[in-house]
Design a protein around this motif. Structure first.
Motif, mmCIF file in Angstrom:
data_model
loop_
_atom_site.group_PDB
_atom_site.id
_atom_site.type_symbol
_atom_site.label_atom_id
_atom_site.label_comp_id
_atom_site.label_asym_id
_atom_site.label_seq_id
_atom_site.Cartn_x
_atom_site.Cartn_y
_atom_site.Cartn_z
ATOM 1 N N ASN A 142 0.957 -1.208 0.010
ATOM 2 C CA ASN A 142 0.038 -0.031 0.115
ATOM 3 C C ASN A 142 1.023 1.161 0.024
ATOM 4 N N VAL A 143 1.904 1.331 0.710
ATOM 5 C CA VAL A 143 2.839 2.333 0.694
ATOM 6 C C VAL A 143 3.354 2.727 -0.762
ATOM 7 N N LEU A 144 3.753 1.463 -1.535
ATOM 8 C CA LEU A 144 4.446 1.703 -2.861
ATOM 9 C C LEU A 144 3.293 2.146 -3.779
ATOM 10 N N ILE A 145 1.969 1.994 -3.619
ATOM 11 C CA ILE A 145 0.924 2.474 -4.221
ATOM 12 C C ILE A 145 0.766 3.787 -4.158
ATOM 13 N N LEU A 146 0.865 4.226 -2.898
ATOM 14 C CA LEU A 146 0.698 5.601 -2.571
ATOM 15 C C LEU A 146 2.085 6.379 -3.037
ATOM 16 N N LYS A 147 3.056 5.752 -3.210
ATOM 17 C CA LYS A 147 4.033 6.514 -3.719
ATOM 18 C C LYS A 147 4.053 6.768 -5.201
ATOM 19 N N ASP A 148 3.537 5.677 -5.828
ATOM 20 C CA ASP A 148 3.459 5.924 -7.404
ATOM 21 C C ASP A 148 2.302 7.066 -7.645
ATOM 22 N N ALA A 149 1.505 6.787 -6.970
ATOM 23 C CA ALA A 149 0.112 7.842 -7.121
ATOM 24 C C ALA A 149 0.451 9.340 -6.757
ATOM 25 N N PHE A 150 1.074 9.682 -5.792
ATOM 26 C CA PHE A 150 1.718 11.037 -5.279
ATOM 27 C C PHE A 150 2.942 11.692 -6.063
ATOM 28 N N GLU A 151 3.732 10.532 -6.449
ATOM 29 C CA GLU A 151 4.985 11.291 -7.082
ATOM 30 C C GLU A 151 4.774 11.546 -8.385
ATOM 31 N N ARG A 152 3.863 10.616 -9.231
ATOM 32 C CA ARG A 152 3.539 10.923 -10.435
ATOM 33 C C ARG A 152 2.753 12.265 -10.745
ATOM 34 N N GLU A 153 1.657 12.334 -9.654
ATOM 35 C CA GLU A 153 0.642 13.463 -9.970
ATOM 36 C C GLU A 153 1.333 14.723 -9.360
ATOM 37 N N LEU A 154 2.187 14.725 -8.334
ATOM 38 C CA LEU A 154 2.674 15.987 -7.768
ATOM 39 C C LEU A 154 4.033 16.389 -8.630
ATOM 40 N N GLY A 155 4.578 15.747 -9.295
ATOM 41 C CA GLY A 155 5.933 16.221 -9.848
ATOM 42 C C GLY A 155 6.845 15.605 -9.148
ATOM 43 N N TYR A 156 7.141 14.656 -8.289
ATOM 44 C CA TYR A 156 8.184 13.992 -7.612
ATOM 45 C C TYR A 156 8.941 12.953 -8.443
ATOM 46 N N ALA A 157 8.246 12.358 -9.328
ATOM 47 C CA ALA A 157 8.643 11.153 -9.720
ATOM 48 C C ALA A 157 10.025 11.385 -10.519
ATOM 49 N N GLN A 158 11.127 10.102 -10.511
ATOM 50 C CA GLN A 158 12.223 10.192 -11.127
ATOM 51 C C GLN A 158 11.816 10.133 -12.813
ATOM 52 N N PRO A 159 12.761 10.686 -13.590
ATOM 53 C CA PRO A 159 12.382 10.665 -15.087
ATOM 54 C C PRO A 159 12.191 9.114 -15.584
ATOM 55 N N GLU A 160 11.663 9.099 -16.592
ATOM 56 C CA GLU A 160 11.248 7.659 -16.907
ATOM 57 C C GLU A 160 12.301 7.052 -18.122
ATOM 58 N N ILE A 161 13.563 7.374 -17.789
ATOM 59 C CA ILE A 161 14.343 7.300 -19.077
ATOM 60 C C ILE A 161 14.598 5.908 -19.393
ATOM 61 N N TYR A 162 14.674 4.946 -18.348
ATOM 62 C CA TYR A 162 14.849 3.445 -18.162
ATOM 63 C C TYR A 162 13.577 2.798 -19.055
ATOM 64 N N ARG A 163 12.651 3.249 -18.378
ATOM 65 C CA ARG A 163 11.304 3.005 -18.952
ATOM 66 C C ARG A 163 11.087 3.272 -20.458
ATOM 67 N N ASN A 164 11.617 4.345 -20.771
ATOM 68 C CA ASN A 164 11.482 4.755 -22.273
ATOM 69 C C ASN A 164 12.431 3.870 -22.956
ATOM 70 N N GLN A 165 13.566 3.500 -22.620
ATOM 71 C CA GLN A 165 14.462 2.517 -23.350
ATOM 72 C C GLN A 165 13.787 1.329 -23.547
ATOM 73 N N VAL A 166 13.221 0.710 -22.472
ATOM 74 C CA VAL A 166 12.460 -0.503 -22.799
ATOM 75 C C VAL A 166 11.512 -0.362 -23.617
ATOM 76 N N GLN A 167 10.732 0.880 -23.687
ATOM 77 C CA GLN A 167 9.515 0.798 -24.689
ATOM 78 C C GLN A 167 10.159 1.041 -26.353
ATOM 79 N N ASP A 168 11.406 1.768 -26.422
ATOM 80 C CA ASP A 168 11.892 1.600 -27.727
ATOM 81 C C ASP A 168 12.488 0.259 -28.346
#
Length: 552
Positions: free
Chosen positions: A140-166
């Motif tokens: 539950n803590v990790l779900i809160l982390k994902d929700a708050f960080e993404r929406e409030l501007g604290y999330a890390q850049p998604e560079i590695y996720r973007n690489q996987v997408q490519d």
């Protein structure tokens, strides 16, 4: 280029190679020539005299081991010919110690911009904290982390996720993995968070802790975990806290609340508690989100204001140490520690397994016999538990430490203790105890990097200086951790991890004092929020509670 070797203390019978010395070479120190029959690698040591089995080897003026084989003058010490040993220590052997504060006139009117708290402490950052009282709530803590960080501007850049997408796109288009290695990497600058879209401008982050405790272990472990969370709740870098509980675990809400009150009877920070077994997960999470969001609007009202340097509480830590640690970065931290203490601030020296061999010096430096006795008891209890488990402080050096010249724990410890400078020891703190007085404090933690930084933060450090010769990304969720390189090669090799370079001390370009003063300037900027540490930029939020078992 200066001398290729260094003898640290006049009492020493081992000399450090500052660069690799080939077999057959001859080097001079203080008018004496030494022929080297074998190569001595950079950061390693050779002896200045013939040694028979049982003879002591001395560095930093203290015993660091005994010869297990004959060692000829000029031969290097190794794990084959040297075994750990150190001098006995006792509070009864205390001798007078004298230290005079440094001249800090140039720093007296300097300030940093921090967050002033109701208890008089000053935070270097303004964080909201979310913690689970038991591992059952980690998800539950990790779900809160994902929700708050993404929406409030604290999330890390998604560079590695973007690489996987490519890579996924190319694989889907071609049906093959051929040529995937040709995919270009993103620029390194893209890995750094910009926080351009941060909603709450005065909230430096929301920090989400997880752990594997709270139930199933001993009641002592549960009590310690609550004490640790209480120490984080009252920490000046924390402005508010959300607590998730399952409801039936050993780490009870009342224990946490009692521990908070013990540390701060006037605790007035926003504190929101949610128990899972009172209803559905949806109800738990929705209420936690609403209340936490409301709390963020409250702490966003805090702003940075000038504070004297006496409000700094600096953790002193080393990890991934090498043979240069004790002659460059650690003494630099020692001088900085003496500067901060002279200004009326706090410094916190941890890692008790890495004080093995220098106990008597620290006992002598304690301001009272009672504090010296507390240090001795904590050291003996810790060492005894290790021995009962079939281990020893002597097992502390890692393979990387040994490879880079730290052959015994006493060699490592004697260099590690240099981070504490020369000031009196004003207090000795057990794990999770809060530093209450100015001056140098000894904090009981393991040598384990994250267990130690977790404990230093609990003691109240509002910034941690972490020296390293091999490199480590270690950080902390609520306390900025600055990585200080012992050598310039590391600083150049890992620029995304290292914040400051002490290599100029090794090369002779700067004195220890000059390097320490330059470091203090960076500390002031970091404490003021003007620069983020590399660990903060990477989102390196390491947190490991110590269960008080054998951890070296």
């Amino acid at each position: 280029m200066g001398s290729p070797v260094l003898k640290i203390n006049t009492k020493d019978n081992a000399i450090v190679a500052l660069r690799t010395l080939p077999a057959g070479s001859t080097v001079d120190w203080d008018g004496v020539s030494y022929h080297l029959p074998y190569e001595v690698g950079a950061k390693h040591k050779f002896v200045t005299e013939d040694l028979a089995p049982g003879d002591g080897v001395y560095m930093y003026g203290v015993l660091v081991g005994r010869a297990s084989q004959p060692i000829k003058k000029g031969e290097p010490i190794t794990t084959f010919n040297l075994k750990h040993d150190s001098e006995p220590y006792s509070t009864d052997k205390r001798v007078p110690y004298s230290w005079s504060p440094l001249d800090v006139e140039k720093w007296k009117n300097r300030t940093f911009n921090g967050y002033h708290r109701a208890d008089g402490r000053v935070g270097t950052y303004n964080y909201w904290l979310v913690v689970p009282l038991v591992f059952c709530e980690n998800r539950n803590v990790l779900i809160l982390k994902d929700a708050f960080e993404r929406e409030l501007g604290y999330a890390q850049p998604e560079i590695y996720r973007n690489q996987v997408q490519d890579l996924l796109r190319i694989y889907r288009d071609s049906g093959s993995v051929a040529g995937l290695e040709e995919i270009p990497l993103f620029a390194e600058a893209a890995t750094k968070p910009s926080f351009r879209d941060r909603v709450f401008r005065n909230v430096d982050g929301i920090k989400f802790l997880t752990h594997e405790g709270g139930c199933g272990g001993t009641r002592f472990d549960a009590q310690t975990l609550c004490s640790l969370f209480a120490a984080y709740a009252v920490h000046p870098n924390v402005a508010g806290i959300t607590v998730l509980s399952l409801g039936c675990q050993n780490s009870e809400a009342k224990i946490l609340q009692d521990e908070i009150q013990k540390r701060d009877p006037n605790f007035d920070k926003p504190y929101y508690f949610f128990e899972h077994q009172n209803g559905t997960e949806y109800s738990l999470m929705s209420n936690a989100i609403r209340q936490t969001f409301s709390g963020l609007t409250q702490i966003n009202k805090f702003e940075r204001e000038p504070a004297p340097l006496s409000k700094l509480s600096v953790g002193l830590k080393c990890g991934g140490s090498d043979g240069f640690s004790g002659i460059s970065a650690n003494p630099v931290l020692g001088h900085l520690s003496d500067l901060v203490v002279s200004l009326g601030g706090q410094t916190l020296l941890a890692e008790f397994p890495e004080l093995n061999g220098v106990e008597q010096e620290l006992i002598n430096r304690c301001v009272t016999t009672e504090k010296a006795a507390k240090f001795e008891k904590l050291m003996r209890d810790y060492a005894g538990k290790a021995e009962d488990a079939g281990s020893s402080f002597a097992f502390n050096p890692s393979p990387g430490n040994i490879k880079d010249g730290l052959i015994t724990d006493a060699i490592k410890s004697a260099g590690a203790a240099k981070k504490g400078g020369n000031a009196y020891v004003s207090d000795v703190l057990n794990y999770t105890e809060r530093a209450e007085t100015p001056g140098l404090q000894l904090v009981c933690t393991p040598g384990n990097d994250v267990e130690a930084t977790t404990g230093q933060t609990a003691a109240g450090a509002n910034i941690i200086l972490f020296t390293t010769g091999l490199g480590t990304p270690t950080g902390n969720p609520i306390c900025p951790v600055m990585k200080v390189a012992t050598n310039s090669s590391l600083a150049k090799r890992m620029p995304d991890v290292i914040d400051f370079d002490c290599g100029p001390v090794v090369s002779g370009e700067q004195t220890i004092a000059q390097n320490a003063e330059a470091l203090l300037e960076v500390v002031i900027k970091t404490a003021s929020g003007e620069v983020l540490t590399k660990a903060q930029q990477l989102g390196q939020d390491d947190f490991i509670p110590w269960k008080r078992g054998v951890s070296l």
